[in-house]
Design a protein around this motif. Structure first.
Motif, PDB file in Angstrom:
ATOM      1  N   ALA A 226       0.830  -1.203   0.000  1.00 29.99           N
ATOM      2  CA  ALA A 226       0.000   0.000   0.000  1.00 29.99           C
ATOM      3  C   ALA A 226       0.866   1.256   0.000  1.00 29.99           C
ATOM      4  O   ALA A 226       0.595   2.222  -0.718  1.00 29.99           O
ATOM      5  CB  ALA A 226      -0.933  -0.009   1.212  1.00 29.99           C
ATOM      6  N   ARG A 227       1.938   1.229   0.801  1.00 33.16           N
ATOM      7  CA  ARG A 227       2.872   2.365   0.832  1.00 33.16           C
ATOM      8  C   ARG A 227       3.589   2.523  -0.503  1.00 33.16           C
ATOM      9  O   ARG A 227       3.851   3.648  -0.961  1.00 33.16           O
ATOM     10  CB  ARG A 227       3.891   2.176   1.955  1.00 33.16           C
TER      11      ARG A 227
ATOM     12  N   TRP B 125       2.527   1.917  -3.530  1.00 36.84           N
ATOM     13  CA  TRP B 125       1.717   2.603  -4.536  1.00 36.84           C
ATOM     14  C   TRP B 125       1.435   4.051  -4.143  1.00 36.84           C
ATOM     15  O   TRP B 125       1.277   4.920  -5.017  1.00 36.84           O
ATOM     16  CB  TRP B 125       0.430   1.821  -4.793  1.00 36.84           C
ATOM     17  N   GLU B 126       1.400   4.348  -2.836  1.00 36.88           N
ATOM     18  CA  GLU B 126       1.303   5.745  -2.413  1.00 36.88           C
ATOM     19  C   GLU B 126       2.562   6.506  -2.833  1.00 36.88           C
ATOM     20  O   GLU B 126       2.482   7.659  -3.284  1.00 36.88           O
ATOM     21  CB  GLU B 126       1.122   5.828  -0.892  1.00 36.88           C
TER      22      GLU B 126
ATOM     23  N   CYS C 243       4.463   5.664  -5.311  1.00 33.58           N
ATOM     24  CA  CYS C 243       4.379   5.763  -6.768  1.00 33.58           C
ATOM     25  C   CYS C 243       3.613   7.021  -7.169  1.00 33.58           C
ATOM     26  O   CYS C 243       3.978   7.712  -8.125  1.00 33.58           O
ATOM     27  CB  CYS C 243       3.698   4.507  -7.317  1.00 33.58           C
ATOM     28  N   ALA C 244       2.560   7.331  -6.437  1.00 33.26           N
ATOM     29  CA  ALA C 244       1.780   8.541  -6.713  1.00 33.26           C
ATOM     30  C   ALA C 244       2.592   9.801  -6.437  1.00 33.26           C
ATOM     31  O   ALA C 244       2.465  10.810  -7.143  1.00 33.26           O
ATOM     32  CB  ALA C 244       0.502   8.543  -5.886  1.00 33.26           C
TER      33      ALA C 244
ATOM     34  N   ASP D 206      -3.441  11.771  -9.012  1.00 36.13           N
ATOM     35  CA  ASP D 206      -4.784  11.262  -8.718  1.00 36.13           C
ATOM     36  C   ASP D 206      -5.151  10.082  -9.609  1.00 36.13           C
ATOM     37  O   ASP D 206      -6.051   9.299  -9.273  1.00 36.13           O
ATOM     38  CB  ASP D 206      -5.821  12.372  -8.895  1.00 36.13           C
TER      39      ASP D 206
ATOM     40  N   ARG E  33      -3.955   2.913  -6.275  1.00 36.90           N
ATOM     41  CA  ARG E  33      -3.313   2.748  -4.972  1.00 36.90           C
ATOM     42  C   ARG E  33      -3.321   1.292  -4.497  1.00 36.90           C
ATOM     43  O   ARG E  33      -2.906   1.014  -3.378  1.00 36.90           O
ATOM     44  CB  ARG E  33      -4.000   3.620  -3.921  1.00 36.90           C
ATOM     45  N   THR E  34      -3.805   0.377  -5.344  1.00 32.30           N
ATOM     46  CA  THR E  34      -3.848  -1.038  -4.976  1.00 32.30           C
ATOM     47  C   THR E  34      -3.396  -1.880  -6.157  1.00 32.30           C
ATOM     48  O   THR E  34      -3.422  -1.425  -7.317  1.00 32.30           O
ATOM     49  CB  THR E  34      -5.265  -1.483  -4.574  1.00 32.30           C
TER      50      THR E  34
END
Length: 359
Positions: free
Chosen positions: A155-156, A158-159, A161-162, A173, A177-178
């Motif tokens: 989860a972290r 992909w956060e 990655c954003a 946006d 995130r998954t």
């Protein structure tokens, strides 16, 4: 964010400290995944190969022919930028991202098969590149490295990655995130992907890692040949069957099975010695070496802090990539689509002190 308890530079270390921890830092999942030797080898190769299935991206690649004319330089500069996003200081990385918008402003034209216009700064194109890279790096880590992350770590990841997407013209946006969200993204892209003649040619070329190597002594050539063939097999083994069939990248299932323990053992062995990792990296990508060396050798940055992309833009007077250099991008479009002449090379020379020499 300031991080305390950083390591002191080891005695005899030639690595120069970064100005700060950049956008992630030693507690990040990005450093954990991207710092494993699978990332800048199989992970990187997979990402640049898969990217070519996007007809707009490969049209820009084919237009310049740089991957064929100067493959080692193109590989070296691209890998350096990948590494800067993960490990570089905030100033140099944000500046590189800004210059990249200028470079991409000349990567515009008409796609040869569909006839539509392509633009390397298009947010959809940038999102494809970004997610393909981050997914490939993680997939290689899972397949040939320590294995899957914990649910919390993923989860972290992909956060983070954003966060990195803020350095591109795409919107953070739009970053899933998954893992399921990432899968849905790639499924949504699948109807748009094409294994055109120029895409297949580019993919096959980028799978030949030997074209990226410097001239090798005669005695080292057999070993280099073997390593590059194993890397090719390992990269193909990470690609889904439909993608391989589409691209004509046929490989027996037994090779997929056999290459995994070979690469797992090799990456595990080289991971034991950071200096050995850096020696290999210096051969593969000398311009990436100074970005990664302080991380591998535990050289603390001048300012032990993690910076957000927004903070970096404010500090260094930079625009958001999506809004940057609009006048230049308009001029380039007028040249190409209005006057029918080649775009200017603005940004290329400017990029050399940041991303390395063009030749």
């Amino acid at each position: 964010m300031t991080i305390t308890g950083t390591a002191k530079p080891p005695r005899g270390s030639a690595a120069q400290p970064h100005e700060d921890y950049g956008f992630f830092g030693p507690d990040s999942v990005t450093w954990k995944v991207w710092g494993y030797p699978t990332s800048l080898t199989v992970g990187f190769q997979r990402s640049v190969v898969v990217e070519e299935l996007d007809p707009n991206l490969v049209a820009a690649v084919d237009k310049t022919h740089d991957i064929y004319k100067r493959p080692r330089t193109r590989y070296d500069r691209t890998l350096r930028y990948f590494a800067m996003v993960a490990f570089g200081g905030s100033r140099e990385t944000a500046t590189a991202a800004d210059v990249l918008v200028k470079i991409h402003s000349k990567a515009i034209g008409t796609e040869p098969y569909g006839g539509g216009r392509y633009d390397a700064n298009d947010p959809a194109s940038q999102l494809w590149i970004h997610l393909t890279a981050w997914h490939s790096i993680l997939y290689a880590y899972e397949k040939y490295g320590p294995g899957p992350l914990s649910p919390q770590e993923e989860a972290r990841y992909w956060e983070e990655c954003a966060v990195a997407a803020e350095l591109q013209t795409c919107s953070p946006d739009d970053v899933p995130r998954t893992r399921d969200g990432v899968r849905r993204y790639f499924e949504s892209m699948r109807p748009q992907l094409q294994a055109s003649e120029i895409a297949v040619q580019a993919m096959d070329h980028l799978l030949k890692a030997d074209v990226m190597l410097p001239p090798m002594p005669r005695a080292a050539r057999p070993a280099a040949w073997l390593v590059t063939r194993v890397l090719r097999a390992g990269t193909i083994a990470t690609m889904p069957r439909w993608m391989r069939e589409m691209s004509g990248l046929r490989q027996p299932s037994i090779v997929d099975v056999l290459v995994r323990p070979i690469l797992w053992t090799s990456f595990h062995a080289i991971r034991i010695s950071p200096r050995a990792e850096l020696m290999a990296l210096k051969i593969l990508s000398p311009m990436t070496h100074p970005v990664v060396a302080p991380i591998k050798l535990g050289v603390a940055p001048v300012n032990p802090e993690v910076v957000t992309p927004a903070e970096a833009r404010t500090r260094y007077g930079l625009d958001r990539p999506a809004e940057a250099h609009q006048e230049l991008r308009a001029r380039q479009a007028a040249r190409v689509f209005g006057e029918g002449i080649e775009p200017s090379d603005e940004g290329l020379i400017e990029s050399e002190p940041i991303l390395g020499r063009m030749s």
